[in-house]
Design a protein around this motif. Structure first.
Motif, PDB file in Angstrom:
ATOM      1  N   UNK A  59       3.542  31.382 -16.550  1.00 56.42           N
ATOM      2  CA  UNK A  59       2.129  31.788 -16.578  1.00 56.42           C
ATOM      3  C   UNK A  59       1.374  31.214 -15.380  1.00 56.42           C
ATOM      4  N   UNK A  60       1.675  29.976 -15.036  1.00 53.24           N
ATOM      5  CA  UNK A  60       1.053  29.354 -13.871  1.00 53.24           C
ATOM      6  C   UNK A  60       1.383  30.134 -12.596  1.00 53.24           C
ATOM      7  N   UNK A  61       2.632  30.526 -12.443  1.00 51.02           N
ATOM      8  CA  UNK A  61       3.030  31.308 -11.266  1.00 51.02           C
ATOM      9  C   UNK A  61       2.297  32.646 -11.239  1.00 51.02           C
ATOM     10  N   UNK A  62       2.191  33.289 -12.396  1.00 48.61           N
ATOM     11  CA  UNK A  62       1.495  34.577 -12.453  1.00 48.61           C
ATOM     12  C   UNK A  62       0.029  34.423 -12.038  1.00 48.61           C
ATOM     13  N   UNK A  63      -0.628  33.397 -12.567  1.00 47.54           N
ATOM     14  CA  UNK A  63      -2.025  33.133 -12.215  1.00 47.54           C
ATOM     15  C   UNK A  63      -2.142  32.892 -10.708  1.00 47.54           C
ATOM     16  N   UNK A  64      -1.245  32.102 -10.173  1.00 44.18           N
ATOM     17  CA  UNK A  64      -1.262  31.799  -8.743  1.00 44.18           C
ATOM     18  C   UNK A  64      -1.065  33.075  -7.914  1.00 44.18           C
ATOM     19  N   UNK A  65      -0.104  33.898  -8.305  1.00 47.98           N
ATOM     20  CA  UNK A  65       0.177  35.118  -7.561  1.00 47.98           C
ATOM     21  C   UNK A  65      -0.998  36.097  -7.619  1.00 47.98           C
ATOM     22  N   UNK A  66      -1.782  36.034  -8.676  1.00 49.20           N
ATOM     23  CA  UNK A  66      -2.982  36.885  -8.789  1.00 49.20           C
ATOM     24  C   UNK A  66      -4.129  36.356  -7.933  1.00 49.20           C
ATOM     25  N   UNK A  67      -4.006  35.131  -7.483  1.00 51.56           N
ATOM     26  CA  UNK A  67      -5.061  34.537  -6.680  1.00 51.56           C
ATOM     27  C   UNK A  67      -6.110  33.785  -7.480  1.00 51.56           C
ATOM     28  N   UNK A  68      -5.888  33.640  -8.779  1.00 48.06           N
ATOM     29  CA  UNK A  68      -6.837  32.904  -9.614  1.00 48.06           C
ATOM     30  C   UNK A  68      -6.780  31.422  -9.266  1.00 48.06           C
ATOM     31  N   UNK A  69      -7.902  30.757  -9.349  1.00 45.92           N
ATOM     32  CA  UNK A  69      -8.005  29.344  -8.975  1.00 45.92           C
ATOM     33  C   UNK A  69      -7.982  28.397 -10.166  1.00 45.92           C
ATOM     34  N   UNK A  70      -8.061  28.952 -11.387  1.00 46.20           N
ATOM     35  CA  UNK A  70      -8.045  28.122 -12.595  1.00 46.20           C
ATOM     36  C   UNK A  70      -7.141  28.767 -13.634  1.00 46.20           C
ATOM     37  N   UNK A  71      -6.638  27.926 -14.533  1.00 40.21           N
ATOM     38  CA  UNK A  71      -5.794  28.410 -15.621  1.00 40.21           C
ATOM     39  C   UNK A  71      -6.211  27.700 -16.905  1.00 40.21           C
ATOM     40  N   UNK A  72      -6.137  28.416 -18.013  1.00 36.67           N
ATOM     41  CA  UNK A  72      -6.436  27.836 -19.322  1.00 36.67           C
ATOM     42  C   UNK A  72      -5.280  26.945 -19.744  1.00 36.67           C
ATOM     43  N   UNK A  73      -5.644  25.793 -20.341  1.00 37.17           N
ATOM     44  CA  UNK A  73      -4.611  24.825 -20.734  1.00 37.17           C
ATOM     45  C   UNK A  73      -5.034  24.030 -21.954  1.00 37.17           C
ATOM     46  N   UNK A  74      -4.033  23.567 -22.688  1.00 29.40           N
ATOM     47  CA  UNK A  74      -4.213  22.553 -23.722  1.00 29.40           C
ATOM     48  C   UNK A  74      -3.613  21.277 -23.158  1.00 29.40           C
ATOM     49  N   UNK A  75      -4.386  20.214 -23.209  1.00 24.95           N
ATOM     50  CA  UNK A  75      -3.899  18.927 -22.720  1.00 24.95           C
ATOM     51  C   UNK A  75      -3.437  18.107 -23.919  1.00 24.95           C
ATOM     52  N   UNK A  76      -2.155  17.832 -23.946  1.00 19.85           N
ATOM     53  CA  UNK A  76      -1.554  17.103 -25.057  1.00 19.85           C
ATOM     54  C   UNK A  76      -1.637  15.605 -24.766  1.00 19.85           C
ATOM     55  N   UNK A  77      -2.249  14.840 -25.663  1.00 17.56           N
ATOM     56  CA  UNK A  77      -2.262  13.386 -25.465  1.00 17.56           C
ATOM     57  C   UNK A  77      -0.823  12.857 -25.414  1.00 17.56           C
ATOM     58  N   UNK A  78      -0.548  11.951 -24.500  1.00 14.78           N
ATOM     59  CA  UNK A  78       0.826  11.484 -24.298  1.00 14.78           C
ATOM     60  C   UNK A  78       1.423  10.867 -25.556  1.00 14.78           C
ATOM     61  N   UNK A  79       0.589  10.265 -26.398  1.00 18.71           N
ATOM     62  CA  UNK A  79       1.142   9.637 -27.603  1.00 18.71           C
ATOM     63  C   UNK A  79       1.757  10.659 -28.558  1.00 18.71           C
ATOM     64  N   UNK A  80       1.352  11.910 -28.469  1.00 26.19           N
ATOM     65  CA  UNK A  80       1.944  12.952 -29.310  1.00 26.19           C
ATOM     66  C   UNK A  80       3.404  13.199 -28.939  1.00 26.19           C
ATOM     67  N   UNK A  81       3.738  13.011 -27.686  1.00 25.91           N
ATOM     68  CA  UNK A  81       5.071  13.382 -27.193  1.00 25.91           C
ATOM     69  C   UNK A  81       6.175  12.512 -27.770  1.00 25.91           C
ATOM     70  N   UNK A  82       5.833  11.326 -28.223  1.00 30.87           N
ATOM     71  CA  UNK A  82       6.849  10.448 -28.803  1.00 30.87           C
ATOM     72  C   UNK A  82       6.954  10.611 -30.320  1.00 30.87           C
ATOM     73  N   UNK A  83       6.084  11.382 -30.911  1.00 29.67           N
ATOM     74  CA  UNK A  83       6.139  11.600 -32.362  1.00 29.67           C
ATOM     75  C   UNK A  83       7.365  12.430 -32.717  1.00 29.67           C
ATOM     76  N   UNK A  84       8.002  12.024 -33.777  1.00 28.99           N
ATOM     77  CA  UNK A  84       9.237  12.690 -34.200  1.00 28.99           C
ATOM     78  C   UNK A  84       9.055  14.193 -34.438  1.00 28.99           C
ATOM     79  N   UNK A  85       7.918  14.594 -34.985  1.00 26.04           N
ATOM     80  CA  UNK A  85       7.716  16.007 -35.309  1.00 26.04           C
ATOM     81  C   UNK A  85       7.624  16.903 -34.061  1.00 26.04           C
ATOM     82  N   UNK A  86       7.432  16.302 -32.885  1.00 25.82           N
ATOM     83  CA  UNK A  86       7.342  17.099 -31.661  1.00 25.82           C
ATOM     84  C   UNK A  86       8.594  16.974 -30.781  1.00 25.82           C
ATOM     85  N   UNK A  87       9.585  16.250 -31.242  1.00 26.88           N
ATOM     86  CA  UNK A  87      10.826  16.079 -30.484  1.00 26.88           C
ATOM     87  C   UNK A  87      11.777  17.254 -30.747  1.00 26.88           C
ATOM     88  N   UNK A  88      12.588  17.557 -29.738  1.00 20.09           N
ATOM     89  CA  UNK A  88      13.615  18.602 -29.926  1.00 20.09           C
ATOM     90  C   UNK A  88      14.985  17.985 -29.947  1.00 20.09           C
TER      91      UNK A  88
END
Length: 133
Positions: free
Chosen positions: A104-133
């Motif tokens: 999606x980032x590449x597509x936005x860039x190729x279109x010439x858009x300067x911003x992209x919508x995002x969700x910023x995940x707090x880093x502490x979430x990444x170590x939670x077991x429910x978010x691990x693969x």
């Protein structure tokens, strides 16, 4: 995880080794913000994908943007990417790292858009077991 399938050091050194459940992260009730693409295009230097017919970390988004040999599969994924969905990022060593949404980032860039919508995940979430693969 099979060690041969782990990302190379060039990726792990910048935080691109987080194997998390992006489906669950996308579902988190977090605000959607806009991030300037200039803060994210450093990802385009990283071999985050594999060339057609390979199973390796050997293709950068720049190669896809330039339509170089072996990039057709990911170029199709870029073209098909639904940019209505925000990308998923976290903050790592004072910069944003894309956990989900490089196509999606590449597509936005190729279109010439300067911003992209995002969700910023707090880093502490990444170590939670429910978010691990």
């Amino acid at each position: 995880m099979d060690k041969s399938k782990l990302p190379p050091r060039i990726l792990t050194d910048v935080g691109l080794n987080m194997f998390v459940d992006t489906v669950k992260l996308r579902q988190l009730e977090l605000p959607i913000v806009e991030i300037e693409t200039d803060k994210l295009i450093w990802h385009f230097d990283m071999p985050v994908w594999e060339k057609d017919g390979t199973d390796d970390w050997n293709l950068t988004p720049w190669e896809v943007i330039k339509k170089q040999p072996g990039s057709a599969g990911h170029l199709k994924r870029v073209e098909d990417a639904d940019i209505n969905h925000p990308i998923v990022v976290t903050n790592y060593k004072s910069r944003y790292v894309v956990l989900d949404g490089v196509h999606r980032l590449v597509k936005i860039y190729m279109r010439g858009d300067k911003k992209i919508k995002a969700k910023i995940i707090p880093t502490e979430y990444l170590s939670r077991k429910e978010f691990q693969t």
